[in-house]
Design a protein around this motif. Structure first.
Motif, PDB file in Angstrom:
ATOM      1  N   VAL A 280       0.876  -1.129  -0.057  1.00  0.00           N
ATOM      2  CA  VAL A 280      -0.116  -0.138   0.001  1.00  0.00           C
ATOM      3  C   VAL A 280       0.997   1.357  -0.072  1.00  0.00           C
ATOM      4  CG1 VAL A 280      -1.852   1.366   1.418  1.00  0.00           C
ATOM      5  CG2 VAL A 280      -1.997  -1.336   1.350  1.00  0.00           C
ATOM      6  N   GLY A 281       0.511   2.226  -0.986  1.00  0.00           N
ATOM      7  CA  GLY A 281       1.438   3.337  -1.074  1.00  0.00           C
ATOM      8  C   GLY A 281       0.917   4.443  -2.011  1.00  0.00           C
ATOM      9  N   ARG A 282       1.664   5.244  -2.228  1.00  0.00           N
ATOM     10  CA  ARG A 282       1.234   6.410  -3.207  1.00  0.00           C
ATOM     11  C   ARG A 282       2.163   6.107  -4.490  1.00  0.00           C
ATOM     12  NH1 ARG A 282      -2.836   9.705  -1.528  1.00  0.00           N
ATOM     13  NH2 ARG A 282      -2.812   9.761   0.813  1.00  0.00           N
ATOM     14  N   VAL A 283       1.407   6.445  -5.695  1.00  0.00           N
ATOM     15  CA  VAL A 283       1.793   6.417  -6.935  1.00  0.00           C
ATOM     16  C   VAL A 283       2.983   7.587  -7.090  1.00  0.00           C
ATOM     17  CG1 VAL A 283       1.480   6.430  -9.472  1.00  0.00           C
ATOM     18  CG2 VAL A 283      -0.096   5.159  -7.780  1.00  0.00           C
ATOM     19  N   GLY A 284       4.109   7.405  -7.597  1.00  0.00           N
ATOM     20  CA  GLY A 284       5.235   8.195  -7.934  1.00  0.00           C
ATOM     21  C   GLY A 284       4.996   9.154  -9.319  1.00  0.00           C
ATOM     22  N   GLY A 285       4.561   8.805 -10.179  1.00  0.00           N
ATOM     23  CA  GLY A 285       4.034   9.377 -11.353  1.00  0.00           C
ATOM     24  C   GLY A 285       2.737   8.801 -12.146  1.00  0.00           C
ATOM     25  N   ASP A 286       2.384   9.341 -13.132  1.00  0.00           N
ATOM     26  CA  ASP A 286       1.226   9.097 -14.007  1.00  0.00           C
ATOM     27  C   ASP A 286       1.669   7.715 -14.606  1.00  0.00           C
ATOM     28  OD1 ASP A 286      -0.374  11.201 -13.261  1.00  0.00           O
ATOM     29  OD2 ASP A 286      -0.021  12.234 -15.001  1.00  0.00           O
ATOM     30  N   PRO A 287       0.660   6.705 -14.838  1.00  0.00           N
ATOM     31  CA  PRO A 287       0.768   5.437 -15.513  1.00  0.00           C
ATOM     32  C   PRO A 287       1.546   5.698 -16.883  1.00  0.00           C
ATOM     33  CG  PRO A 287      -1.211   5.598 -14.490  1.00  0.00           C
ATOM     34  CD  PRO A 287      -0.775   7.082 -14.423  1.00  0.00           C
ATOM     35  N   ASP A 288       2.433   4.736 -17.204  1.00  0.00           N
ATOM     36  CA  ASP A 288       3.029   4.745 -18.597  1.00  0.00           C
ATOM     37  C   ASP A 288       2.277   3.523 -19.249  1.00  0.00           C
ATOM     38  OD1 ASP A 288       4.571   4.507 -21.034  1.00  0.00           O
ATOM     39  OD2 ASP A 288       6.177   3.651 -19.945  1.00  0.00           O
ATOM     40  N   ILE A 289       1.485   3.952 -20.232  1.00  0.00           N
ATOM     41  CA  ILE A 289       0.549   2.884 -20.936  1.00  0.00           C
ATOM     42  C   ILE A 289       1.044   2.463 -22.408  1.00  0.00           C
ATOM     43  CG2 ILE A 289      -1.776   2.385 -21.540  1.00  0.00           C
ATOM     44  CD1 ILE A 289      -1.927   2.630 -18.729  1.00  0.00           C
ATOM     45  N   LYS A 290       1.099   1.163 -22.511  1.00  0.00           N
ATOM     46  CA  LYS A 290       1.640   0.834 -24.050  1.00  0.00           C
ATOM     47  C   LYS A 290       0.478  -0.240 -24.629  1.00  0.00           C
ATOM     48  CE  LYS A 290       6.349   1.699 -23.372  1.00  0.00           C
ATOM     49  NZ  LYS A 290       7.760   1.251 -23.290  1.00  0.00           N
ATOM     50  N   TYR A 291       0.042   0.055 -25.769  1.00  0.00           N
ATOM     51  CA  TYR A 291      -0.984  -0.866 -26.470  1.00  0.00           C
ATOM     52  C   TYR A 291      -0.022  -1.563 -27.591  1.00  0.00           C
ATOM     53  CZ  TYR A 291      -4.306   2.063 -24.123  1.00  0.00           C
ATOM     54  OH  TYR A 291      -5.251   2.789 -23.206  1.00  0.00           O
ATOM     55  N   PHE A 292      -0.284  -3.021 -27.452  1.00  0.00           N
ATOM     56  CA  PHE A 292       0.385  -3.878 -28.470  1.00  0.00           C
ATOM     57  C   PHE A 292      -0.735  -4.262 -29.694  1.00  0.00           C
ATOM     58  CE2 PHE A 292       2.527  -4.114 -24.395  1.00  0.00           C
ATOM     59  CZ  PHE A 292       3.789  -3.973 -24.853  1.00  0.00           C
ATOM     60  N   GLU A 293      -0.114  -4.723 -30.701  1.00  0.00           N
ATOM     61  CA  GLU A 293      -0.865  -5.110 -31.878  1.00  0.00           C
ATOM     62  C   GLU A 293      -1.633  -6.055 -31.528  1.00  0.00           C
ATOM     63  OE1 GLU A 293       1.394  -5.488 -35.580  1.00  0.00           O
ATOM     64  OE2 GLU A 293       2.375  -3.458 -35.231  1.00  0.00           O
ATOM     65  N   SER A 294      -1.338  -7.046 -30.633  1.00  0.00           N
ATOM     66  CA  SER A 294      -1.979  -8.257 -30.211  1.00  0.00           C
ATOM     67  C   SER A 294      -3.143  -7.966 -29.608  1.00  0.00           C
ATOM     68  CB  SER A 294      -0.941  -9.017 -29.291  1.00  0.00           C
ATOM     69  OG  SER A 294      -0.658  -8.705 -28.015  1.00  0.00           O
ATOM     70  N   GLY A 295      -3.352  -6.729 -29.087  1.00  0.00           N
ATOM     71  CA  GLY A 295      -4.457  -6.174 -28.368  1.00  0.00           C
ATOM     72  C   GLY A 295      -4.085  -6.312 -26.697  1.00  0.00           C
ATOM     73  N   SER A 296      -3.101  -6.639 -26.283  1.00  0.00           N
ATOM     74  CA  SER A 296      -2.578  -6.627 -24.895  1.00  0.00           C
ATOM     75  C   SER A 296      -2.187  -5.132 -24.639  1.00  0.00           C
ATOM     76  CB  SER A 296      -1.497  -7.527 -24.540  1.00  0.00           C
ATOM     77  OG  SER A 296      -1.732  -8.816 -24.867  1.00  0.00           O
ATOM     78  N   VAL A 297      -2.481  -4.601 -23.328  1.00  0.00           N
ATOM     79  CA  VAL A 297      -2.193  -3.586 -22.609  1.00  0.00           C
ATOM     80  C   VAL A 297      -1.485  -3.709 -21.569  1.00  0.00           C
ATOM     81  CG1 VAL A 297      -2.983  -1.352 -21.836  1.00  0.00           C
ATOM     82  CG2 VAL A 297      -4.531  -2.829 -23.312  1.00  0.00           C
ATOM     83  N   LYS A 298      -0.287  -2.812 -21.480  1.00  0.00           N
ATOM     84  CA  LYS A 298       0.707  -2.896 -20.559  1.00  0.00           C
ATOM     85  C   LYS A 298       1.001  -1.653 -19.669  1.00  0.00           C
ATOM     86  CE  LYS A 298       5.703  -3.685 -19.678  1.00  0.00           C
ATOM     87  NZ  LYS A 298       6.923  -4.110 -20.200  1.00  0.00           N
ATOM     88  N   CYS A 299       1.039  -1.722 -18.406  1.00  0.00           N
ATOM     89  CA  CYS A 299       0.791  -0.409 -17.925  1.00  0.00           C
ATOM     90  C   CYS A 299       2.260  -0.565 -16.629  1.00  0.00           C
ATOM     91  CB  CYS A 299      -0.232  -0.057 -16.820  1.00  0.00           C
ATOM     92  SG  CYS A 299      -0.092   1.494 -15.859  1.00  0.00           S
ATOM     93  N   ARG A 300       3.224   0.495 -16.563  1.00  0.00           N
ATOM     94  CA  ARG A 300       4.286   0.629 -15.615  1.00  0.00           C
ATOM     95  C   ARG A 300       3.906   1.870 -14.800  1.00  0.00           C
ATOM     96  NH1 ARG A 300       8.835  -3.158 -17.056  1.00  0.00           N
ATOM     97  NH2 ARG A 300       9.688  -2.570 -15.210  1.00  0.00           N
TER      98      ARG A 300
END
Length: 120
Positions: free
Chosen positions: A9-29
């Protein structure tokens, strides 16, 4: 028997970095600061989080820098070779399975709740 479960449990350090892939998958860091209690003061530990697919989309829509969140996931290590030296490098990453928005509605623009993929 082996167990690999991380709960933070904590506070987020920055806005999410979202990547969309051609396969339809989505990744967030994103990064998460979690206070570690010490005798004199609280010191933050920083963790890199990796979220996929529906959980990643939810994080992209509702999580912002400073949001209070809770996560449950597993620890993994990303490994790569340094381009300049060729040395092996690694970084611990938390692969998030469950995301909970814990702040106020104003913090998260939509309220708290359990945003596990199975709830959608």
């Amino acid at each position: 028997m082996s167990i690999n479960i991380v709960t933070l449990v904590g506070r987020v350090g920055g806005d999410p970095d979202i990547k969309y892939f051609e396969s339809g998958s989505v990744k967030c860091r994103l990064t998460l600061a979690v206070n570690r209690r010490s005798r004199n003061r609280d010191e933050p530990d920083w963790f890199t989080l990796e979220l996929w697919d529906k959980t990643a989309e939810i994080a992209g829509n509702y999580v912002r820098k400073g949001s209070l969140i809770g996560i449950k996931g597993s620890l993994k290590f990303d490994t790569w070779s340094d381009r300049q030296t060729g040395a092996s490098r690694s970084m611990p990453v938390i692969r998030v399975d469950q995301l909970e928005l814990l702040g106020s509605k104003r913090d998260n623009e939509g309220g708290g709740g359990d945003f596990s993929p199975e709830n959608f």
